[in-house]
Motif scaffolding. Structure first.
Motif, short mmCIF file in Angstrom:
data_model
loop_
_atom_site.label_atom_id
_atom_site.label_comp_id
_atom_site.label_asym_id
_atom_site.label_seq_id
_atom_site.Cartn_x
_atom_site.Cartn_y
_atom_site.Cartn_z
N THR A 148 0.85 -1.19 0.00
CA THR A 148 0.00 0.00 0.00
C THR A 148 0.89 1.24 0.00
O THR A 148 2.12 1.15 0.06
N GLN A 149 0.24 2.39 -0.03
CA GLN A 149 0.96 3.66 0.02
C GLN A 149 0.89 4.29 1.41
O GLN A 149 1.04 5.50 1.56
N MET A 150 0.70 3.45 2.41
CA MET A 150 0.65 3.93 3.79
C MET A 150 2.03 4.18 4.37
O MET A 150 2.24 5.13 5.12
N CYS A 151 2.97 3.31 4.05
CA CYS A 151 4.31 3.40 4.63
C CYS A 151 5.30 2.80 3.64
O CYS A 151 4.92 2.18 2.66
N GLU A 152 6.59 2.98 3.93
CA GLU A 152 7.61 2.55 2.98
C GLU A 152 8.93 2.28 3.70
O GLU A 152 9.14 2.72 4.84
N LYS A 153 9.79 1.59 3.03
CA LYS A 153 11.10 1.24 3.59
C LYS A 153 12.01 2.48 3.55
O LYS A 153 12.04 3.21 2.57
N ALA A 154 12.74 2.70 4.63
CA ALA A 154 13.72 3.78 4.71
C ALA A 154 14.96 3.21 5.36
O ALA A 154 15.05 3.13 6.58
N GLN A 171 1.74 12.11 4.43
CA GLN A 171 0.54 11.93 3.61
C GLN A 171 0.37 10.44 3.32
O GLN A 171 0.82 9.94 2.30
N THR A 172 -0.24 9.76 4.26
CA THR A 172 -0.49 8.34 4.06
C THR A 172 -1.64 8.16 3.09
O THR A 172 -2.50 9.04 2.95
N ASP A 173 -1.67 7.02 2.43
CA ASP A 173 -2.71 6.73 1.43
C ASP A 173 -3.09 5.27 1.57
O ASP A 173 -2.23 4.38 1.44
N ILE A 174 -4.36 5.01 1.84
CA ILE A 174 -4.81 3.64 2.09
C ILE A 174 -4.79 2.77 0.85
O ILE A 174 -4.88 1.55 0.95
N HIS A 175 -4.67 3.38 -0.32
CA HIS A 175 -4.77 2.60 -1.56
C HIS A 175 -3.51 1.76 -1.80
O HIS A 175 -2.42 2.11 -1.34
N PRO A 176 -3.67 0.68 -2.55
CA PRO A 176 -2.51 -0.18 -2.83
C PRO A 176 -1.45 0.53 -3.67
O PRO A 176 -1.74 1.49 -4.40
#
Length: 199
Positions: A148-154, A171-176
């Motif tokens: 999803t576009q909620m979180c990401e690797k850093a 700016q989290t985003d619930i969408h895939p």
């Protein structure tokens, strides 16, 4: 409405549609404020689940009436709130509590779809929703950050997604993500193939 548009299309193209997919209910749940007091939140969720239980049979029945014999495939949902696990103890409490809501939500969907004879693509399983084990990050949290576009690797950690670093909050985003949409599509494709719906 989306239903009116679907009905209009189906009536305008008789015999041309071989399969209908449906993804409904998430916006009903998102209408509730998860940060609200427990009693208020529970009342909202109960009302929204009741609305889903009332609306879905009408939607499916309408589609079945205007496109008799055309198979319909539905889906259940992943849990974007798992992303908040990475923010610390309060976020972890929210993420863990949200799993119960996911169970009730998907259970409501499953009950309606079963009653209407509609098979369900198990997106919750594909996204590892209940895989809570993990050495540093639970598997389900890592999967949400990948799909999803909620979180990401850093680096070696995960952070909430932030599309505009000049604003104060992420700016989290619930969408895939693109990868998430591919996973959802493949989950549908496997179910459709297993049931021989397009043979």
């Amino acid at each position: 409405s989306q239903l009116a548009a679907a009905v209009e299309y189906l009536l305008a193209h008789p015999g041309e549609v071989e399969l209908i997919t449906i993804a409904m209910g998430a916006n009903d749940i998102l209408a509730c404020d998860l940060s609200a007091p427990e009693a208020e939140l529970n009342a909202c969720l109960a009302a929204q689940l009741g609305q889903i239980g009332a609306n879905l049979p009408v939607i499916i029945g309408t589609l079945q009436a205007v496109a008799p014999g055309v198979p319909i495939v539905a889906m259940n949902y992943f849990n974007p709130n798992l992303a908040y696990w990475i923010t610390g103890p309060a976020g972890q409490e929210l993420a863990e509590a949200s799993l119960g809501l996911t169970t009730v939500f998907n259970g409501t969907l499953q009950a309606v779809y079963d009653a209407m004879g509609v098979p369900v693509a198990d997106v919750a399983h594909t996204f590892g929703t209940y895989r809570t084990r993990g050495a540093v990050y639970p598997i389900n949290v890592r999967r949400i950050c990948q799909l999803t576009q909620m979180c990401e690797k850093a680096g070696s950690d995960y952070v909430l997604s932030d599309y505009d670093p000049l604003t104060p909050d992420p700016q989290t985003d619930i969408h895939p993500s693109n990868q998430g949409y591919r996973k959802i599509a493949s989950t549908h494709a496997h179910l459709i193939a297993d049931l021989g719906l397009l043979d």
